[in-house]
Design an enzyme around this catalytic site. Structure first.
Site, PDB file in Angstrom:
ATOM      1  N   PRO A   2      57.616   2.787  51.942  1.00 49.29           N
ATOM      2  CA  PRO A   2      57.537   1.346  51.708  1.00 49.29           C
ATOM      3  C   PRO A   2      57.600   1.035  50.217  1.00 49.29           C
ATOM      4  O   PRO A   2      56.925   1.674  49.406  1.00 49.29           O
ATOM      5  CB  PRO A   2      56.176   0.969  52.302  1.00 49.29           C
ATOM      6  N   GLU A   3      58.426   0.062  49.850  1.00 45.65           N
ATOM      7  CA  GLU A   3      58.559  -0.348  48.464  1.00 45.65           C
ATOM      8  C   GLU A   3      57.824  -1.669  48.264  1.00 45.65           C
ATOM      9  O   GLU A   3      57.101  -2.136  49.156  1.00 45.65           O
ATOM     10  CB  GLU A   3      60.037  -0.442  48.097  1.00 45.65           C
ATOM     11  N   HIS A  93      47.718  10.166  65.440  1.00 46.54           N
ATOM     12  CA  HIS A  93      47.991  10.063  64.010  1.00 46.54           C
ATOM     13  C   HIS A  93      47.148   8.993  63.317  1.00 46.54           C
ATOM     14  O   HIS A  93      47.465   8.585  62.202  1.00 46.54           O
ATOM     15  CB  HIS A  93      49.470   9.796  63.728  1.00 46.54           C
ATOM     16  N   ARG A 112      53.162  11.347  58.714  1.00 46.15           N
ATOM     17  CA  ARG A 112      53.461  12.375  57.722  1.00 46.15           C
ATOM     18  C   ARG A 112      52.216  12.881  56.986  1.00 46.15           C
ATOM     19  O   ARG A 112      52.262  13.901  56.302  1.00 46.15           O
ATOM     20  CB  ARG A 112      54.480  11.833  56.717  1.00 46.15           C
TER      21      ARG A 112
END
Length: 279
Positions: A2-3, A93, A112
């Site tokens: 995400p930016e 997760h 991740r």
């Protein structure tokens, strides 16, 4: 990853969902997420009884402003937050759960497992890692053409890797650097020092407009990104070069090219973004 637009969207969404909520307790299900303090019990005890007053963004980081503490969170590749009722099943997760006094929970999920969380005394977070070296905020009033020139002008570094450097401009990543350079008509390999004043002005305007339009669209859902309510962003429908390898340029019809630059996939139009001397 995400930016800026995606993180800004998450911050705005979570402000509407959790601001004002009191943390009764915190469950840490994956210890590696917690970076400071390293002792999980200390992390949990520090947050117990704290109220989330609001959330703010700094670069790609989220700042939870509490009573006298600040929780700094980075989503990394695929981290995401969601608000749930306490009796809803905990999904796979899920690594950190903030249990609120009203019976709801803020859950952090990360397939991740690269995300991070740090706790600081309020104010200390800006002068210590990971925030202390972040560069200009491109949507802040202080982000002027002059400020951009001071940050990158005169440097021999190629534009793409320089703009990805968070110590120069905070929050930019692969998607929006590619899009801003296309909009400004600048080749990703142009040395920053070669830009004329007119080109620096174009680059500044392109960065601001691309980011603001992306924020307005809720970000880009290229892979797994969703906001705090599980909604996708829509700016991917407005991308001109990123992820469009081989497709015709929206301006000239030339096929979009992808190359590796600084280890990152980089998309550009070879006709609209030629390498040329400063004008």
């Amino acid at each position: 990853m995400p930016e800026l637009p995606e993180v800004e969207t998450v911050v705005r969404t979570l402000n509407s969902l959790v601001a004002g909520k009191r943390i009764d307790r915190v469950s840490v299900l994956l210890e590696r997420i917690i970076q400071q303090p390293k002792e999980i019990e200390v992390f949990q005890d520090a947050l117990q009884g704290q109220t989330i007053h609001r959330l703010e963004r700094r670069g790609k980081f989220i700042r939870f402003l509490l009573d006298d503490l600040v929780l700094v969170s980075h989503l990394r590749m695929e981290g995401r937050y969601g608000v749930y009722a306490a009796d809803e099943p905990v999904e796979k997760h899920t690594h950190v759960i903030f249990h609120f006094s009203d019976g709801t929970e803020l859950r952090y999920k990360d397939v991740r497992q690269f995300g991070t969380m740090h706790i600081f005394r309020a104010g200390d977070e800006l002068t210590a890692p990971p925030l202390h070296k972040l560069g200009l905020e491109p949507l802040a009033p202080e982000f002027s053409i002059k400020a951009l020139q001071a940050a990158i002008g005169g440097k021999p570094t190629k534009l793409k890797p320089l703009l990805l450097n968070q110590e120069a401009v905070a929050g930019l990543g692969n998607i929006y650097v590619d899009e801003a350079l296309f909009r400004a008509g600048l080749h990703p390999e142009r040395p920053a020092a070669s830009l004329s004043p007119a080109e620096m002005k174009k680059l500044h305007g392109a960065i601001v407009s691309v980011l603001q339009e992306a924020v307005d669209a809720g970000g880009s859902s290229i892979k797994s990104y969703v906001n705090g309510q599980g909604e996708m962003g829509m700016f991917q429908q407005q991308l001109h070069v990123y992820g469009r390898t081989g497709e015709p340029c929206s301006r000239c019809g030339t096929a979009i090219v992808k190359m590796k630059l600084g280890g990152r996939g980089t998309h550009y139009c070879p006709k609209c973004q030629k390498i040329r001397k400063a004008q």
